[in-house]
Write a protein that holds these residues in place. Structure first.
Motif, PDB file in Angstrom:
ATOM      1  N   TRP A   1      77.773  91.261  78.518  1.00 52.01           N
ATOM      2  CA  TRP A   1      76.999  91.427  77.294  1.00 52.01           C
ATOM      3  C   TRP A   1      75.637  90.776  77.431  1.00 52.01           C
ATOM      4  CZ3 TRP A   1      79.554  94.162  73.573  1.00 52.01           C
ATOM      5  CH2 TRP A   1      80.932  94.288  73.736  1.00 52.01           C
TER       6      TRP A   1
ATOM      7  N   THR B   1      72.734  89.521  74.552  1.00 48.74           N
ATOM      8  CA  THR B   1      72.376  89.373  73.146  1.00 48.74           C
ATOM      9  C   THR B   1      70.924  88.931  73.069  1.00 48.74           C
ATOM     10  OG1 THR B   1      74.647  88.763  72.578  1.00 48.74           O
ATOM     11  CG2 THR B   1      72.935  88.202  70.980  1.00 48.74           C
TER      12      THR B   1
ATOM     13  N   VAL C   1      68.842  90.863  65.698  1.00 43.97           N
ATOM     14  CA  VAL C   1      69.774  90.575  66.790  1.00 43.97           C
ATOM     15  C   VAL C   1      70.289  91.900  67.346  1.00 43.97           C
ATOM     16  CG1 VAL C   1      71.955  89.471  67.442  1.00 43.97           C
ATOM     17  CG2 VAL C   1      70.460  88.386  65.747  1.00 43.97           C
TER      18      VAL C   1
ATOM     19  N   VAL D   1      72.795  93.455  70.276  1.00 47.66           N
ATOM     20  CA  VAL D   1      73.878  93.164  71.222  1.00 47.66           C
ATOM     21  C   VAL D   1      74.086  94.406  72.068  1.00 47.66           C
ATOM     22  CG1 VAL D   1      76.307  92.547  71.484  1.00 47.66           C
ATOM     23  CG2 VAL D   1      74.963  91.548  69.626  1.00 47.66           C
TER      24      VAL D   1
END
Length: 70
Positions: free
Chosen positions: A41, A43, A63, A65
């Protein structure tokens, strides 16, 4: 993105959210439940939303992701 071995790594956006800077749940964002441990991942957190002209600060954060695609 180019990974450590020089290969191209592709990521897909799985969420895009805007949070108030004063109540942004950093722990919930960075240690989110339900993400497979085997997945990779990224972010990204950045300023967004409304700008407070008196202070020069943004009142929200955006934000994004992403999850690596294989």
């Amino acid at each position: 993105m180019i990974d450590a071995s020089g290969g191209i790594a592709q990521y897909a956006v799985v969420s895009l959210k805007r949070y108030d800077t004063k109540t942004m749940p950093f722990g919930d964002i960075l240690l989110a439940k339900g993400r497979p441990g085997s997945a990779e991942w990224i972010t990204l957190m950045t300023a967004g939303g409304e700008l407070d002209s008196a202070t020069g600060n943004y009142l929200q954060n955006d934000v994004v992701v992403t999850e690596r695609q294989r």
